[in-house]
Design an enzyme around this catalytic site. Structure first.
Site, mmCIF file in Angstrom:
data_model
loop_
_atom_site.group_PDB
_atom_site.id
_atom_site.type_symbol
_atom_site.label_atom_id
_atom_site.label_comp_id
_atom_site.label_asym_id
_atom_site.label_seq_id
_atom_site.Cartn_x
_atom_site.Cartn_y
_atom_site.Cartn_z
ATOM 1 N N PHE A 233 0.726 -1.320 -0.087
ATOM 2 C CA PHE A 233 -0.012 -0.018 -0.006
ATOM 3 C C PHE A 233 0.931 1.181 -0.105
ATOM 4 C CE2 PHE A 233 -0.108 2.409 3.927
ATOM 5 C CZ PHE A 233 0.706 1.775 4.625
ATOM 6 N N LYS A 234 2.048 1.030 0.372
ATOM 7 C CA LYS A 234 2.797 2.444 0.582
ATOM 8 C C LYS A 234 3.154 3.039 -0.968
ATOM 9 C CE LYS A 234 5.514 1.201 4.574
ATOM 10 N NZ LYS A 234 4.953 -0.032 5.125
ATOM 11 N N ASP A 235 2.817 2.272 -2.125
ATOM 12 C CA ASP A 235 2.965 2.947 -3.292
ATOM 13 C C ASP A 235 1.883 3.895 -3.674
ATOM 14 O OD1 ASP A 235 4.982 1.265 -4.216
ATOM 15 O OD2 ASP A 235 3.720 -0.322 -5.041
ATOM 16 N N LEU B 139 3.526 6.746 -2.042
ATOM 17 C CA LEU B 139 4.865 7.366 -2.521
ATOM 18 C C LEU B 139 5.131 7.412 -4.047
ATOM 19 C CD1 LEU B 139 6.908 5.212 -0.069
ATOM 20 C CD2 LEU B 139 7.303 7.562 -0.487
#
Ligand SMILES: *Cc1c(COP(=O)(O)O)cnc(C)c1O
Length: 462
Positions: free
Chosen positions: A109-111, A114
């Site tokens: 989920f960090k995409d 970021l």
């Protein structure tokens, strides 16, 4: 919309200044001075929008100073890298709604945050004619998402330290197969803690920090939180249309309090979330906070959900600011108390306030693996260990009367070992990663030595 620090000594920043500052100069975390509240009619109108359009509507409430056309372009570009046409689809399995946040380039989920932050940095640097060198240490997930966020971008170089041969093979490949000239992978002979210590020491050298325009991409940047607010609205819209139910629960596997804090902002903006369910593994400082009013640090134990093996929730201070009725003096006192004693306690009134907003629980290693196994047996759907923790705790805590949405924070193939232990098979890699072992790699192996790392940055900085 101006930005202030939770500690009250940095104030009146623009959105652009807040993004470039990251951590507030007074040591606190940046927040908008007020949170816009959507009228019910506006909310209903958001429910049917496609992801990029919805993202534009939500994000633009906070980004004064960036022209609409530019923001739209930044958002569109950020989510074109996702492999699913819905960006973050919601699937219904065995009575729960799974919000799949793992269709970005690094499968976590960090995409979502970021990809946006990388484009935003590039845009702001170009506008200011400035350069930036990003430095970070990773235990796996954040590093690859940050690298994919800024690969090939102008005026930015990124240096990511990971502990040599101590990240999972897939995580290592995800980082080291990015060979763009602005990406520098440094495998240090040491542990993740060594990496963090080095990064701290390099940032602590203020001449070096200013001289090389060092920047960070950790979860304290407001733009990351902001990008994550969007998918709470998206999932709510989809589930509301499917069920006719206005209220929902969200269950969020968390460690840094980042993702769930985005949900808290969505709730403050008027999204009808009955409760946010906070799910932790054995590193349960946040669960103890919600259920016992006890925020006290213990040592970190390794679990099958390593991205939540955290005891210091870096976004927690943002919530304290609201819990303390926006009184920065009390936030400062609390942070000083915590720094001195490793512990904060909360009175009955505060605990009641927390209980109106959150429920919480944790899952052991055995419970996590059992959840993956049972869910797979019932549905054929494979949960990653982080997501499984959210599903387990969500089901325990939610009342059955309104829908439960569980955030799926990683693709199961990213944590294949734990999944194999649970169901006896390795989840297949998605197409985008099938040839990853054949790709060229670039990585420098170095000692865990601050001076050597600084020298490396000197030679390769923008
Ligand atoms: C980073 C991460 C988390 C925890 O995110 P928080 O910001 O601490 O809530 C959970 N799951 C995965 C897969 C992650 O990479």
């Amino acid at each position: 919309m101006r930005y202030i620090s939770t500690r009250g000594k940095t104030a009146n920043l623009s959105f652009k200044e807040a993004v470039m500052m990251g951590l507030a100069d007074d040591g606190g975390l940046l927040l908008p001075e007020s949170i816009p509240v959507l009228a019910p009619g506006d909310l209903a109108a958001l429910g049917h929008l496609a992801y990029p359009e919805l993202a534009f509507r939500i994000i633009s409430l906070f980004t004064e100073g960036i022209p609409s056309a530019d923001l739209k372009q930044l958002i569109d570009k950020s989510y074109q890298t996702f492999s699913h046409e819905e960006t973050t689809p919601v699937v219904h399995q065995d009575g729960v709604y799974i919000l799949e946040l793992f269709h970005g380039p690094t499968l976590a989920f960090k995409d979502v945050a970021l990809q946006f932050l990388g484009n935003l940095f590039e845009y702001l640097l170009r506008e200011q004619g400035a350069k930036m060198n990003i430095l970070g240490a990773t235990s796996g997930d954040t590093g690859s998402a940050a690298i994919y966020g800024v690969r090939g971008k102008e005026n930015i170089n990124i240096f990511i330290l990971h502990p040599h041969q101590r990240v999972s093979p897939i995580q290592e490949l995800q980082m080291t197969t990015v060979t763009d000239p602005n990406v520098f992978n440094l495998a240090i002979r040491g542990t993740f803690d060594d990496g963090q210590r080095i990064v701290k020491e390099v940032f602590g050298d203020l001449d070096f920090k200013t001289g090389f325009a060092l920047g960070a991409v950790n979860s304290i940047n407001w733009a990351r939180v902001l990008a994550q607010v969007v998918y709470y609205f998206y999932a709510w819209g989809r589930v509301q249309r499917a069920t006719g139910c206005k209220e929902v629960y969200f269950s969020v596997p968390t460690g840094n309090f980042g993702d769930i804090f985005a949900g808290y902002i969505a709730k403050r903006m008027g999204l009808p979330i009955r409760r946010l369910i906070l799910a932790t593994n054995e590193n349960d400082i946040l669960t103890r906070f919600v259920s016992q009013g006890d925020y006290s640090i213990r040592s970190v134990v390794p679990t099958p959900a390593p991205s939540m093996d955290i005891q210091l929730a870096s976004n927690f201070e943002r919530y304290l600011y609201f819990l303390f009725d926006r009184r920065c003096d009390r936030v400062r006192e609390a942070m000083a108390e915590f720094a001195a004693g490793g512990r904060l306690t909360f009175d009955a009134d505060q605990r009641r306030q927390v209980a109106r907003e959150f429920l919480a629980g944790s899952a052991s290693r055995a419970e996590t693996l059992a959840t993956i196994r049972d869910f797979h047996a019932a549905t054929g759907y494979i949960l990653d260990p982080h997501t499984a923790i959210g599903v387990k705790v969500g089901r325990e805590q939610a009342g059955g009367e309104v829908p439960l949405i569980c955030l799926a924070t990683a693709h199961p193939a990213k944590f294949g070992e734990a999944v194999q232990e649970a169901i006896g098979q390795v989840p297949p890699l998605p197409d985008s990663l099938k040839d990853i072992e054949q790709r060229p790699r670039r990585c420098e192996i170095t000692d865990a030595d601050t001076e050597q790392i600084k020298e490396y940055i000197r030679r390769h900085a923008q």
